[in-house]
Design a protein around this motif. Structure first.
Motif: not given
Length: 486
Positions: A445-452
């Motif tokens: 998800t976009l959120l998971k990528v942002m957190e990374q």
């Protein structure tokens, strides 16, 4: 394993040399089968490349394979039979009917910040706007999201950023390294290497102000200039050139001169502690810089350098905010393949204004530096003989050449592997591949990528195929903010 009429020796002339620039291409077989493989002139017809079934599409098989420049032929090996795809360009050749394509690089363009309407026009939305299928989602069902939800999500993030200032980016403790423009280039190179940083603001004592930033890109340009002039770098050459002299020479190299042939001075892009985070992010995006110095100005006093603001620091603030209200930001739950985000491997016959290329570990360092500069990219995926990701060469990796004065060597004879090894040896805390080479999947998800990407030191994620680690694309911090602030 291969059909009897397939003679690998006939295509030996098409084999690329070790270290050649490679362009990953996605191949698709949409006609079903139990087991599907790919082979072609790009691998001398000596290898069957397994193709994976697309989830939710039992008749569609895909594979990503890196090819050199030139004209190529290929066929599919489906359930023990050689076949071609009639929907793709094809011709009759010595192997019967084969599919064909040309791998031709597209001139690089400096990416711009796209307006919101342009990005939305590339998304699938409920009101019938055209959708863009990324290079890895052919025939794959696209999640749907309304234009209102996209607009609302972006608005909430913009409001949050406008309500918080650059002062909130300042750490409780830390240091900021600044260099005098009168320093020799060699000394600056070694200082940045020893401090483990890729850039530093420049202070001009005569003018009493900060006048610019020296970055890893400056050192890449210096080394390339010396290589192009067919001269090995000497200690004396770096000792006799100050940072100020280099910046002036750089202006001449780029043609940044006035009508009298004098270099045009570039104004430092900076922000005050009171500026809101959205404005700081836009300054970084629009100017194409990696950082914006946070400087406090007060009448009668020297400017105070407080911090170096980056997109990573701002993204970390956004992630803290959305952690408490994920339901109010539906775009963050979309998989990245459904969003016009990042640079993806092109499909056969697909054109792209943003070129995508990779290198082997055996490629020369000079070829990597050329690619970084000419393609206007900050990193290059490094792959093995199976096109699986093994590392990434970034602009900041040039700083490792300061160890043992490796920059004095012939860069045409130094491999990417040797250059990366210098970095691992000189930065042991960051020496593991898992810390350097951050990956994600197209279904994340976009959120998971942002957190990374919000983690310290992470500027980009390489999108890989699950299991094989074959490269499918790259997403950078800049890509994230272009989308969120579009």
């Amino acid at each position: 394993m291969f059909a009897s009429d397939m003679n690998p020796a006939r295509d030996a002339g098409r084999v690329t040399t070790v270290g050649t620039v490679l362009f990953p291409i996605q191949f698709t077989w949409p006609h079903g089968g139990r087991s599907v493989f790919l082979s072609g002139s790009f691998n001398r017809w000596t290898e069957l490349v397994p193709m994976s079934q697309v989830e939710g599409c039992p008749n569609v098989f895909q594979a990503v394979y890196a090819v050199p420049l030139g004209c190529h032929e290929y066929k599919f090996f489906v359930d023990g039979e050689w076949r071609h795809d009639e929907r793709q360009p094809h011709k009759t050749g010595e192997y019967g009917i084969v599919n064909t394509f040309d791998a031709i690089p597209i001139p690089a363009e400096v990416p711009l910040v796209h307006p919101r309407s342009e990005i939305l026009n590339n998304m699938e939305v409920d009101n019938g706007l055209m959708h863009r299928v990324s290079a890895v989602t052919l025939n794959q069902a696209m999640p749907r999201i309304s234009e209102e939800d996209v607009t609302a999500s972006r608005h909430r993030i913009a409001v949050y950023l406008q309500g918080h200032t650059a002062y909130e980016l300042l750490p409780e403790s830390g240091k900021v390294v600044a260099l005098d423009v009168a320093l020799p280039v060699k000394q600056a190179f070694h200082i940045l290497s020893e401090q483990g940083i890729p850039l530093a603001p420049l202070w001009d004592f005569c003018k009493g102000k900060f006048v610019g930033v020296i970055t890893a890109s400056d050192f890449i340009l210096i080394l390339r200039e010396l290589v192009n002039n067919r001269s090995n770098l000497t200690e004396e050459e770096l000792e006799t050139h100050s940072i100020a002299a280099w910046k002036e020479g750089k202006a001449y190299l780029k043609g940044q001169v006035d009508g009298h042939g004098r270099p045009i001075p570039k104004e430092l892009i900076y922000a005050s502690p009171s500026e809101n985070l959205k404005d700081v992010a836009l300054k970084i995006l629009q100017s194409g810089v990696a950082i914006v110095p946070i400087i406090h100005l007060e009448d009668g006093l020297f400017p105070q350098l407080l911090h170096l603001a980056s997109l990573a620091g701002i993204l970390k603030c956004i992630c803290r905010y959305v952690k408490h209200c994920p339901a109010s930001l539906p775009i963050l739950q979309l998989p990245i393949y459904a969003i016009p985000l990042g640079t993806w491997v092109p499909r056969i016959g697909e054109s792209s204004s943003r070129p995508f290329a990779m290198l082997r570990l055996t490629a020369s360092l000079s070829s990597a530096l050329d690619m970084l500069v000419e393609a206007h990219v900050s990193s290059i995926p490094i792959v093995d003989d199976n096109d699986s990701l093994v590392d990434v060469y970034c602009r900041s990796d040039i700083m490792a050449l300061a160890k043992g004065r490796a920059y004095t060597h012939n860069l045409n004879e130094m491999t990417v592997h040797q250059a990366l090894q210098l970095g691992l040896d000189s930065n042991p805390p960051y020496g593991t591949r898992s810390q350097r080479c951050q990956m994600c999947l197209r279904t994340d998800t976009l959120l998971k990528v942002m957190e990374q990407l919000a983690n310290p030191g992470v500027r980009r994620l390489v999108i890989v195929e699950a299991g094989s680690n074959r490269v499918e694309g790259i997403i950078s911090l800049t890509d994230i903010f272009r989308f969120l602030l579009g």
